[in-house]
Scaffold this active site. Structure first.
Site, short mmCIF file in Angstrom:
data_model
loop_
_atom_site.label_atom_id
_atom_site.label_comp_id
_atom_site.label_asym_id
_atom_site.label_seq_id
_atom_site.Cartn_x
_atom_site.Cartn_y
_atom_site.Cartn_z
N GLY A 8 35.53 34.35 37.74
CA GLY A 8 34.23 34.66 37.33
C GLY A 8 33.62 33.45 36.59
N HIS A 58 27.68 30.05 47.86
CA HIS A 58 28.63 29.72 48.50
C HIS A 58 28.90 28.06 48.46
CE1 HIS A 58 30.97 29.76 52.35
NE2 HIS A 58 30.39 28.69 52.55
C1 GRF Z 1 32.98 29.87 43.99
O1 GRF Z 1 33.36 28.69 44.38
C2 GRF Z 1 31.71 30.55 44.87
O2 GRF Z 1 31.08 29.48 45.34
C3 GRF Z 1 32.61 31.40 45.93
O3 GRF Z 1 33.67 31.74 45.15
C4 GRF Z 1 33.97 30.75 44.12
C5 GRF Z 1 34.02 31.63 43.00
O4 GRF Z 1 34.64 31.27 41.85
N1 GRF Z 1 31.57 32.22 46.30
P1 GRF Z 1 34.10 32.03 40.44
O5 GRF Z 1 35.06 32.99 40.39
O6 GRF Z 1 32.75 31.96 40.15
O7 GRF Z 1 34.77 31.09 39.26
#
Ligand code: GRF
Length: 214
Positions: free
Chosen positions: A14, A112
């Site tokens: 998160g 993404h």
């Molecule tokens: C991020 O790289 C986001 O772009 C992708 O999943 C990852 C999540 O990371 N959809 P976090 O949980 O926000 O640290």
């Protein structure tokens, strides 16, 4: 200004969620996070959300077996109970059905880790390195039925450096994600804004933002 009630869906650590919760500490940011919901009961992000004083929920998708829509109806009910008006997907590792996407059309946003339309799906950093790209980055987009296909709200570029591994590149892109996501959500909450280039340096990482003003 009435802030839009924001629901954040996560599956893991998160860090993007935390960037949004941090942005929301500024009363001028036009979203108010009212619920963080995870499909993993042990997602680290749930603790972080509680530390920020945000209401959390966890719904284990596994108990719904193959019935993805039944899981989503449970998620939808929680979101509506919390009065959520727009949703940010932040590392939410479930592909959504057309039912859910339709229900929240125009109010469902994802981040993404690639410069879409390049590298939808997983392993984006490895694929970028395999292709020998000089530039990589991240994209915030509206969610539509096709995976990682919806209209782009904003993107951010970072340079690929000699000796980069998927991990070092991911860490650099993540800095860009944390900068980009709050901007783009603010633009959606305010219903628009024109994309413009803006360069910043975050923790030594140069990020080129192509996003509406946040
Ligand atoms: C991020 O790289 C986001 O772009 C992708 O999943 C990852 C999540 O990371 N959809 P976090 O949980 O926000 O640290």
């Amino acid at each position: 200004m009435t802030r839009k009630r924001l629901g954040i869906l996560i599956s893991g650590r998160g860090s993007n969620m935390a960037a949004l919760l941090m942005a929301a500490r500024n009363p001028a940011w036009p979203c108010e996070p009212v619920l963080v919901l995870s499909n993993k009961l042990d997602a680290g992000g749930l603790d972080t959300a509680r530390d920020y004083g945000v209401h959390t929920a966890a719904i284990d998708h596994k108990i719904y077996g193959k019935d993805r829509e039944a899981f989503e109806r449970a998620v939808d009910a929680e979101l509506k109970k919390a009065g959520v008006e727009m949703i940010a997907l932040a590392g939410f590792m479930r592909v959504l059905t057309p039912w859910f996407v339709n229900e929240w059309a125009g109010r469902l946003i994802n981040i993404h880790p690639s410069l879409l339309p390049l590298y939808p799906g997983v392993d984006t950093h490895q694929r970028c390195l395999d292709a020998g790209d000089k530039v990589h980055g991240c994209t915030v987009h509206q969610v539509t039925a096709g995976v990682d296909e919806g209209p782009v709200i904003g993107s951010a570029e970072v340079d690929v450096l000699a000796g980069d591994t998927p991990a070092t590149l991911a860490a650099r892109v993540l800095k860009a994600e944390h900068l980009l996501y709050p901007r783009c959500l603010a633009a959606v909450a305010r219903k628009g804004g024109t994309r413009a280039r803006e360069d910043s340096v975050v923790d030594g990482v140069t990020v080129r933002l192509y996003a509406p003003k946040g």
